[in-house]
Structure formats: structure tokens, C-alpha cells
Design a protein around this motif. Structure first.
Motif, PDB file in Angstrom:
ATOM      1  N   GLU A  74       0.826  -1.210   0.000  1.00  0.00           N
ATOM      2  CA  GLU A  74       0.000   0.000   0.000  1.00  0.00           C
ATOM      3  C   GLU A  74       0.864   1.265   0.000  1.00  0.00           C
ATOM      4  O   GLU A  74       0.540   2.240  -0.680  1.00  0.00           O
ATOM      5  N   ALA A  75       1.959   1.240   0.749  1.00  0.00           N
ATOM      6  CA  ALA A  75       2.859   2.401   0.784  1.00  0.00           C
ATOM      7  C   ALA A  75       3.504   2.630  -0.582  1.00  0.00           C
ATOM      8  O   ALA A  75       3.606   3.769  -1.041  1.00  0.00           O
ATOM      9  N   ARG A  76       3.893   1.552  -1.241  1.00  0.00           N
ATOM     10  CA  ARG A  76       4.482   1.686  -2.579  1.00  0.00           C
ATOM     11  C   ARG A  76       3.471   2.248  -3.573  1.00  0.00           C
ATOM     12  O   ARG A  76       3.818   3.082  -4.416  1.00  0.00           O
ATOM     13  N   GLN A  77       2.222   1.788  -3.475  1.00  0.00           N
ATOM     14  CA  GLN A  77       1.174   2.315  -4.352  1.00  0.00           C
ATOM     15  C   GLN A  77       0.960   3.802  -4.096  1.00  0.00           C
ATOM     16  O   GLN A  77       0.802   4.594  -5.032  1.00  0.00           O
ATOM     17  N   ARG A  78       0.960   4.195  -2.818  1.00  0.00           N
ATOM     18  CA  ARG A  78       0.769   5.602  -2.455  1.00  0.00           C
ATOM     19  C   ARG A  78       1.931   6.455  -2.968  1.00  0.00           C
ATOM     20  O   ARG A  78       1.726   7.555  -3.491  1.00  0.00           O
ATOM     21  N   ILE A  79       3.142   5.944  -2.827  1.00  0.00           N
ATOM     22  CA  ILE A  79       4.323   6.661  -3.325  1.00  0.00           C
ATOM     23  C   ILE A  79       4.234   6.834  -4.832  1.00  0.00           C
ATOM     24  O   ILE A  79       4.501   7.916  -5.358  1.00  0.00           O
ATOM     25  N   LYS A  80       3.842   5.781  -5.530  1.00  0.00           N
ATOM     26  CA  LYS A  80       3.712   5.855  -6.988  1.00  0.00           C
ATOM     27  C   LYS A  80       2.681   6.906  -7.384  1.00  0.00           C
ATOM     28  O   LYS A  80       2.913   7.710  -8.289  1.00  0.00           O
ATOM     29  N   LEU A  81       1.545   6.937  -6.675  1.00  0.00           N
ATOM     30  CA  LEU A  81       0.503   7.920  -6.953  1.00  0.00           C
ATOM     31  C   LEU A  81       1.011   9.338  -6.690  1.00  0.00           C
ATOM     32  O   LEU A  81       0.794  10.242  -7.507  1.00  0.00           O
ATOM     33  N   LEU A  82       1.715   9.538  -5.580  1.00  0.00           N
ATOM     34  CA  LEU A  82       2.257  10.861  -5.262  1.00  0.00           C
ATOM     35  C   LEU A  82       3.297  11.307  -6.286  1.00  0.00           C
ATOM     36  O   LEU A  82       3.351  12.490  -6.657  1.00  0.00           O
ATOM     37  N   GLU A  83       4.116  10.364  -6.756  1.00  0.00           N
ATOM     38  CA  GLU A  83       5.097  10.706  -7.793  1.00  0.00           C
ATOM     39  C   GLU A  83       4.403  11.121  -9.082  1.00  0.00           C
ATOM     40  O   GLU A  83       4.838  12.052  -9.761  1.00  0.00           O
ATOM     41  N   GLN A  84       3.307  10.427  -9.422  1.00  0.00           N
ATOM     42  CA  GLN A  84       2.551  10.795 -10.620  1.00  0.00           C
ATOM     43  C   GLN A  84       1.924  12.178 -10.466  1.00  0.00           C
ATOM     44  O   GLN A  84       1.961  12.993 -11.393  1.00  0.00           O
ATOM     45  N   GLU A  85       1.355  12.447  -9.293  1.00  0.00           N
ATOM     46  CA  GLU A  85       0.769  13.763  -9.037  1.00  0.00           C
ATOM     47  C   GLU A  85       1.838  14.852  -9.115  1.00  0.00           C
ATOM     48  O   GLU A  85       1.607  15.931  -9.670  1.00  0.00           O
ATOM     49  N   ASN A  86       3.010  14.571  -8.563  1.00  0.00           N
ATOM     50  CA  ASN A  86       4.115  15.528  -8.605  1.00  0.00           C
ATOM     51  C   ASN A  86       4.527  15.804 -10.048  1.00  0.00           C
ATOM     52  O   ASN A  86       4.789  16.948 -10.412  1.00  0.00           O
ATOM     53  N   GLU A  87       4.578  14.760 -10.863  1.00  0.00           N
ATOM     54  CA  GLU A  87       4.941  14.922 -12.272  1.00  0.00           C
ATOM     55  C   GLU A  87       3.915  15.787 -12.998  1.00  0.00           C
ATOM     56  O   GLU A  87       4.277  16.656 -13.789  1.00  0.00           O
ATOM     57  N   VAL A  88       2.640  15.579 -12.711  1.00  0.00           N
ATOM     58  CA  VAL A  88       1.592  16.394 -13.342  1.00  0.00           C
ATOM     59  C   VAL A  88       1.744  17.860 -12.938  1.00  0.00           C
ATOM     60  O   VAL A  88       1.667  18.754 -13.784  1.00  0.00           O
ATOM     61  N   LEU A  89       1.975  18.108 -11.668  1.00  0.00           N
ATOM     62  CA  LEU A  89       2.148  19.488 -11.200  1.00  0.00           C
ATOM     63  C   LEU A  89       3.398  20.133 -11.798  1.00  0.00           C
ATOM     64  O   LEU A  89       3.388  21.305 -12.169  1.00  0.00           O
ATOM     65  N   ARG A  90       4.472  19.361 -11.925  1.00  0.00           N
ATOM     66  CA  ARG A  90       5.703  19.879 -12.510  1.00  0.00           C
ATOM     67  C   ARG A  90       5.469  20.273 -13.965  1.00  0.00           C
ATOM     68  O   ARG A  90       5.869  21.344 -14.415  1.00  0.00           O
ATOM     69  N   ARG A  91       4.772  19.408 -14.688  1.00  0.00           N
ATOM     70  CA  ARG A  91       4.486  19.715 -16.089  1.00  0.00           C
ATOM     71  C   ARG A  91       3.542  20.902 -16.216  1.00  0.00           C
ATOM     72  O   ARG A  91       3.697  21.732 -17.121  1.00  0.00           O
ATOM     73  N   ALA A  92       2.565  20.973 -15.316  1.00  0.00           N
ATOM     74  CA  ALA A  92       1.632  22.104 -15.366  1.00  0.00           C
ATOM     75  C   ALA A  92       2.365  23.422 -15.137  1.00  0.00           C
ATOM     76  O   ALA A  92       2.091  24.415 -15.817  1.00  0.00           O
ATOM     77  N   ALA A  93       3.292  23.422 -14.192  1.00  0.00           N
ATOM     78  CA  ALA A  93       4.069  24.642 -13.942  1.00  0.00           C
ATOM     79  C   ALA A  93       4.928  24.998 -15.162  1.00  0.00           C
ATOM     80  O   ALA A  93       5.022  26.167 -15.543  1.00  0.00           O
ATOM     81  N   ALA A  94       5.531  23.988 -15.773  1.00  0.00           N
ATOM     82  CA  ALA A  94       6.344  24.243 -16.957  1.00  0.00           C
ATOM     83  C   ALA A  94       5.483  24.781 -18.099  1.00  0.00           C
ATOM     84  O   ALA A  94       5.882  25.709 -18.810  1.00  0.00           O
TER      85      ALA A  94
END
Length: 157
Positions: A67-87
Motif C-alpha cells: 500500500e505504501a508503494r502504491q501511495r508513493i507511486k501515486l504521489l510521484e505521478q501527481e508531482n509529475e503532473v504538477l511539474r508539467r503544469a508549472a512548466a
């Protein structure tokens, strides 16, 4: 893939295998319950770990880790979306200012201004992925490369 056995069934089979009489093998117990002997051995090993009779990761810890690995993966995906949105936001600002100046402004200067508004010093290397296609895994362009393309484009007449 075969359907997994119910947890209660597994516990009962393991209990019978642990309490078997002398001369009764694990293979015989497995045959009586209609499971493969190796499956029963695995269940017994897992039960020993869960009962802390042997060292290892318990079923509960394994579930928490998954479950922790799944949560980390989801947070990394969210972070990537936010990074791209800022760019993309920075790119839109630069494009808007560049087109408002009828192509007369220096896009590099506009880009530096936009970065200053959105980033901390030293963090001005934003990257956009041009394609998420697996056939082109190395297709990447920085905003500076996009600006260079704008600079090469002829100014509107």
C-alpha cells in the motif's frame, strides 16, 4: 490463474499439518485436502513468519509495504503532473508575452522573467515531455529549446 483458497481454509490445513501424527507426512495432509504439497509448505512457512516463529516480513507488513508503494507511486505521478503544469504555465506566459510584442522581444529574456516569477534561483531547468510514446523514449525538449524554435521562426508581417 486459479482462484486463491480462502484464508480460513488455509489456516485449518496448516493447523492440521502442524498437529499431524507420527508417520503422517505433509504430502499426505496436502493430498487429503486436495492441495499441492508445495502449496502447503508455503502456507506453513508463511504461518511461521506471521507467528514470528521464523524471521521474515509478515503478511500484515507485506500488505502495508504494498500500500505504501502504491501511495508513493501515486504521489510521484501527481508531482509529475504538477511539474508539467508549472512548466506549461511558464511556456504560456513566454508565448503570450512574445506574441504580444509581435515577435520583437527576446524570447530568452521573457523566459528568464517567467522563471523568476515561478521558481527559486537555481531551479530554472524545467523539462517538458514532448511524447509519452514508448517508441520515442528519449524525445524530450526543454523550454529553452522551444524558445530557440520561436527565435528561428520569422516574425509576423
Amino acid at each position: 490463474m486459479p482462484k486463491p483458497y480462502p484464508e480460513e481454509f488455509r489456516e485449518d490445513v496448516v493447523r492440521v499439518a502442524r498437529n499431524r501424527g507420527p508417520g503422517v507426512t505433509v504430502e499426505q495432509v496436502a493430498k487429503d485436502f486436495g492441495v499441492h504439497p508445495m502449496t502447503l509448505w508455503k502456507w506453513m512457512r508463511r504461518a511461521d513468519i506471521d507467528d514470528e516463529a521464523k524471521p521474515g516480513i509478515t503478511s500484515q507488513e507485506s500488505t502495508e509495504l504494498r500500500e505504501a508503494r502504491q501511495r508513493i507511486k501515486l504521489l510521484e505521478q501527481e508531482n509529475e503532473v504538477l511539474r508539467r503544469a508549472a512548466a506549461l504555465e511558464i511556456l504560456w506566459i513566454v508565448l503570450g508575452q512574445w506574441s504580444a510584442s509581435d515577435g520583437q522581444e527576446d524570447p530568452g529574456k521573457l523566459l528568464d522573467t517567467a522563471f523568476a516569477a515561478f521558481s527559486t534561483p537555481g531551479a530554472i531547468r524545467w523539462t517538458l515531455r514532448c511524447s509519452s510514446s514508448s517508441s520515442q523514449p528519449n524525445t524530450r525538449a526543454t523550454i529553452r529549446q522551444v524558445v530557440r524554435l520561436l527565435e528561428r521562426r520569422p516574425a509576423p508581417a
